[in-house]
Design a protein around this motif. Structure first.
Motif, mmCIF file in Angstrom:
data_model
loop_
_atom_site.group_PDB
_atom_site.id
_atom_site.type_symbol
_atom_site.label_atom_id
_atom_site.label_comp_id
_atom_site.label_asym_id
_atom_site.label_seq_id
_atom_site.Cartn_x
_atom_site.Cartn_y
_atom_site.Cartn_z
ATOM 1 N N GLY A 244 0.838 -1.195 0.000
ATOM 2 C CA GLY A 244 0.000 0.000 0.000
ATOM 3 C C GLY A 244 0.873 1.244 0.000
ATOM 4 O O GLY A 244 1.854 1.321 -0.730
ATOM 5 N N VAL A 245 0.531 2.224 0.858
ATOM 6 C CA VAL A 245 1.247 3.495 0.918
ATOM 7 C C VAL A 245 1.848 3.679 2.306
ATOM 8 O O VAL A 245 1.172 3.529 3.314
ATOM 9 C CB VAL A 245 0.318 4.681 0.589
ATOM 10 C CG1 VAL A 245 1.072 6.005 0.709
ATOM 11 C CG2 VAL A 245 -0.276 4.533 -0.800
ATOM 12 N N PHE A 246 3.132 3.996 2.346
ATOM 13 C CA PHE A 246 3.814 4.364 3.581
ATOM 14 C C PHE A 246 4.238 5.823 3.438
ATOM 15 O O PHE A 246 5.072 6.151 2.593
ATOM 16 C CB PHE A 246 5.044 3.474 3.799
ATOM 17 C CG PHE A 246 5.765 3.696 5.110
ATOM 18 C CD1 PHE A 246 5.641 2.796 6.152
ATOM 19 C CD2 PHE A 246 6.571 4.813 5.298
ATOM 20 C CE1 PHE A 246 6.309 2.993 7.357
ATOM 21 C CE2 PHE A 246 7.246 5.023 6.488
ATOM 22 C CZ PHE A 246 7.114 4.112 7.526
ATOM 23 N N ASP A 247 3.672 6.706 4.255
ATOM 24 C CA ASP A 247 4.005 8.124 4.246
ATOM 25 C C ASP A 247 4.765 8.438 5.525
ATOM 26 O O ASP A 247 4.214 8.338 6.620
ATOM 27 C CB ASP A 247 2.743 8.972 4.127
ATOM 28 C CG ASP A 247 3.046 10.442 3.851
ATOM 29 O OD1 ASP A 247 3.878 11.020 4.574
ATOM 30 O OD2 ASP A 247 2.457 11.002 2.912
ATOM 31 N N GLY A 248 6.035 8.827 5.378
ATOM 32 C CA GLY A 248 6.874 9.067 6.548
ATOM 33 C C GLY A 248 6.751 10.439 7.165
ATOM 34 O O GLY A 248 7.389 10.699 8.177
ATOM 35 N N GLY A 249 5.968 11.328 6.552
ATOM 36 C CA GLY A 249 5.804 12.657 7.131
ATOM 37 C C GLY A 249 7.101 13.436 7.246
ATOM 38 O O GLY A 249 7.247 14.303 8.101
ATOM 39 N N MET A 250 8.069 13.146 6.366
ATOM 40 C CA MET A 250 9.374 13.798 6.327
ATOM 41 C C MET A 250 10.189 13.534 7.595
ATOM 42 O O MET A 250 11.026 14.348 8.007
ATOM 43 C CB MET A 250 9.254 15.301 6.067
ATOM 44 C CG MET A 250 8.637 15.639 4.720
ATOM 45 S SD MET A 250 9.421 14.769 3.327
ATOM 46 C CE MET A 250 11.065 15.465 3.334
ATOM 47 N N ARG A 251 10.019 12.361 8.199
ATOM 48 C CA ARG A 251 10.862 11.930 9.298
ATOM 49 C C ARG A 251 12.131 11.274 8.755
ATOM 50 O O ARG A 251 12.139 10.748 7.651
ATOM 51 C CB ARG A 251 10.102 10.938 10.178
ATOM 52 C CG ARG A 251 8.824 11.499 10.791
ATOM 53 C CD ARG A 251 8.072 10.417 11.552
ATOM 54 N NE ARG A 251 8.815 9.998 12.728
ATOM 55 C CZ ARG A 251 8.751 10.602 13.903
ATOM 56 N NH1 ARG A 251 7.991 11.675 14.049
ATOM 57 N NH2 ARG A 251 9.436 10.157 14.932
#
Length: 412
Positions: free
Chosen positions: A207-214
């Motif tokens: 699916g989608v993994f969004d790291g939030g700019m971490r």
């Protein structure tokens, strides 16, 4: 007179987004909570996008309702000047100095184009709050939709359109509130992490993994050993986005089949930044982001299919893209490299195997610090499937495998 020569037609905005997937291999350190930015209602601003460096610009000096708003090279003229008008509760209308009209998002859908319209104090589609990002940038969040203003597909082109999309805090959703006549933000800057996540083993992604700019760190020893584990393992069809990968990064990212890497940054590439695998006709996309310090390769293409790399920057690398020269199973592979900035030291942009029919297409390639034109754009090999080192058979453009012309290259 063709007014499109002044303000070229733009494109719409959007950015694939979705939920953050949890992974047991990650220990999360809480990121700071964004606070609400407060603009000066007596000031006149130019809004400069963090990714593109372009300014929010009123189309063709229009004073009409529903005229589109796009991005354009910053010039600080009246069509790029905006004022904030408070409507209470932390929300503002954003008024054009040129037309007197205000910004509006016509509906609540992802990808809805930004326009200007006659002011209506009760119209929440014309009301925005500002959310802090980092390094002095903000996001415009619409009151009606709760979505952020976003530059389409990480465009860096004049005329790139602006719309709204789910708030992902990507660089294409971040804006500098620059006062008229102030210096623009520096080009080629790297993102500041919003937090740190300790990685103790490979993180599987479907699916989608969004790291939030971490920043995700660390795995492996930073060397060139082929046996290192990847930091992220993407299943066929997966997306990894808004991630900063710290060093050591092990063997980077592995894609088992078709995948998307959007706005992923490698602070210090270890073995490879990403490796692309899979049989049949997979498609891979790297959109936005950057990589530094790849003593060997940045992108390694071991499987079949087509890889597109766009809107990317890399510095201090050996080879930017390599079609595997000695994998035990070989394929015809294709790569499209466009709108990338490559800074020397760097040896080769792309290495391909002509005996398997590989192709490499190049457009919008900017090469920095290469006054002697030493970087090889396309290096050709005879590949094999027995593990021996492949034989180089040539370099340069042709009509079959290495597809580019002098106009596709800019040296700076």
């Amino acid at each position: 007179m063709n007014l499109s020569t002044l303000h070229p037609p733009g494109r719409l905005i959007a950015l694939a987004g979705a939920a953050i997937l949890a992974a047991t291999a990650v220990t999360v350190v809480d990121a700071p909570v964004a606070s609400a930015a407060t603009p000066d209602t007596n000031a006149t601003y130019v809004f400069v996008n963090r990714h593109s460096g372009k300014a929010m610009d009123l189309w063709e000096w229009s004073t009409a309702d529903n005229a589109p708003v796009n991005q354009f090279t910053r010039n600080d003229l009246a069509v790029q000047q905006w004022r904030f008008v408070s409507v209470g509760s932390g929300y503002y209308q954003v008024r054009s100095v040129h037309s007197g009209k205000v910004l509006e998002v016509p509906n609540a859908s992802d990808g809805s184009f930004l326009v200007q319209n006659t002011s209506s104090s009760s119209n929440t589609r014309q009301q925005f709050r500002l959310a802090d990002s980092d390094s002095g940038y903000v996001r415009f969040i619409n009151r009606h939709s709760s979505k952020a203003l976003d530059v389409w597909e990480w465009s860096t082109a004049d005329g790139g359109r602006i719309a709204q999309f789910t708030d992902l805090n990507g660089w294409n959703q971040q804006w500098q509130l620059a006062t008229v006549g102030s210096a623009p933000p520096p080009a080629g800057a790297w993102p500041t992490p919003t937090g740190q996540s300790a990685v103790n083993g490979t993180i599987p992604v479907s699916g989608v993994f969004d790291g939030g700019m971490r920043r995700y760190c660390c795995i492996g020893d930073g060397g060139q050993e082929e046996s290192q584990d990847p930091m992220f393992e993407l299943a066929n069809g997966a997306t990894l986005q808004n991630v900063i990968i710290g060093g050591p990064a092990g063997d980077g990212v592995h894609c088992a089949g078709s995948c998307t890497l959007r706005n992923v940054w490698w602070e210090d590439v270890g073995e490879d930044a990403a490796t692309f695998r899979g049989s049949g006709s997979p498609t891979f996309l790297v959109d936005g982001g950057g990589a530094r310090s790849a003593s060997d390769k940045v992108f390694q293409h071991n499987g079949a299919g087509t890889l597109t790399i766009q809107n990317f920057q890399a510095s201090n690398f050996g080879t930017f893209y390599r079609s595997c020269g000695n994998c035990s199973t070989q394929y015809r592979r294709n790569v499209v490299i466009r709108n990338v900035t490559l800074t020397r030291p760097g040896n080769t942009v792309a290495g391909i195997n002509t005996n398997y029919g590989d192709t490499a297409r190049f457009t919008g390639i900017t090469i920095v610090n290469d006054s002697g034109r030493a970087m090889v754009i396309c290096r050709k090999y005879t590949g094999n499937d027995d593990g021996d080192e492949p034989t180089q058979v040539g370099t340069g453009a042709d009509s079959t495998n290495c597809l580019y012309s002098a106009s596709d290259l800019t040296y700076r």
